[in-house]
Design a protein around this motif. Structure first.
Motif, PDB file in Angstrom:
ATOM      1  N   GLU A  15       3.376  -8.957   1.204  1.00  0.00           N
ATOM      2  CA  GLU A  15       3.819  -9.982   0.250  1.00  0.00           C
ATOM      3  C   GLU A  15       5.336  -9.985   0.081  1.00  0.00           C
ATOM      4  O   GLU A  15       5.937 -11.045  -0.084  1.00  0.00           O
ATOM      5  CB  GLU A  15       3.132  -9.770  -1.099  1.00  0.00           C
ATOM      6  CG  GLU A  15       1.640 -10.044  -1.069  1.00  0.00           C
ATOM      7  CD  GLU A  15       1.306 -11.450  -0.604  1.00  0.00           C
ATOM      8  OE1 GLU A  15       2.003 -12.419  -1.018  1.00  0.00           O
ATOM      9  OE2 GLU A  15       0.358 -11.593   0.174  1.00  0.00           O
ATOM     10  N   VAL A  16       5.972  -8.840   0.151  1.00  0.00           N
ATOM     11  CA  VAL A  16       7.442  -8.788   0.075  1.00  0.00           C
ATOM     12  C   VAL A  16       8.046  -9.468   1.296  1.00  0.00           C
ATOM     13  O   VAL A  16       9.021 -10.231   1.179  1.00  0.00           O
ATOM     14  CB  VAL A  16       7.927  -7.318  -0.060  1.00  0.00           C
ATOM     15  CG1 VAL A  16       9.423  -7.210   0.169  1.00  0.00           C
ATOM     16  CG2 VAL A  16       7.548  -6.758  -1.423  1.00  0.00           C
ATOM     17  N   PRO A  74      -3.347  -1.069  -0.619  1.00  0.00           N
ATOM     18  CA  PRO A  74      -2.471  -1.830  -1.523  1.00  0.00           C
ATOM     19  C   PRO A  74      -0.995  -1.765  -1.137  1.00  0.00           C
ATOM     20  O   PRO A  74      -0.249  -2.730  -1.349  1.00  0.00           O
ATOM     21  CB  PRO A  74      -2.690  -1.183  -2.892  1.00  0.00           C
ATOM     22  CG  PRO A  74      -3.859  -0.313  -2.772  1.00  0.00           C
ATOM     23  CD  PRO A  74      -4.094  -0.043  -1.345  1.00  0.00           C
ATOM     24  N   GLY A 134       1.190  -5.034  -0.450  1.00  0.00           N
ATOM     25  CA  GLY A 134       2.450  -5.276  -1.160  1.00  0.00           C
ATOM     26  C   GLY A 134       3.606  -5.499  -0.197  1.00  0.00           C
ATOM     27  O   GLY A 134       4.445  -6.383  -0.407  1.00  0.00           O
TER      28      GLY A 134
END
Length: 91
Positions: free
Chosen positions: A80-81, A73, A77
């Motif tokens: 995605e940032v 995860p 994350g």
């Protein structure tokens, strides 16, 4: 069931205290667990000398599985940032 009180109604209000209590001392013990070590390194060395290798391998495998399940995860994350930063205007 309600506990009974061992004092008289006319006597003092405090519960009965056992005065024959004798604290144990470490001087009488002769077991292996009372061996005193000089440093944390000695304690660690003694522990790993007696540790079963199979137990260590299974603990290491469980730790790596937990680490991998936590990293997935975090990596998603971070991805995605990075995608959000690329999509924002001006960058």
């Amino acid at each position: 069931m309600k506990p009974t009180n061992h004092t008289n109604k006319d006597a003092r209000k405090f519960p009965f205290v056992e005065f024959q209590y004798k604290a144990s001392s470490l001087e009488d013990l002769s077991s292996r667990c009372t061996k005193l070590s000089n440093s944390f390194r000695d304690i660690s060395r003694d522990y790993f000398d007696t540790e079963d290798n199979k137990d260590f391998v299974s603990n290491a495998a469980i730790f790596l599985a937990m680490l991998a399940s936590a990293l997935i995860p975090i990596a998603a994350g971070a991805s995605e940032v990075i995608h959000l930063v690329r999509v924002l205007p001006g960058f």
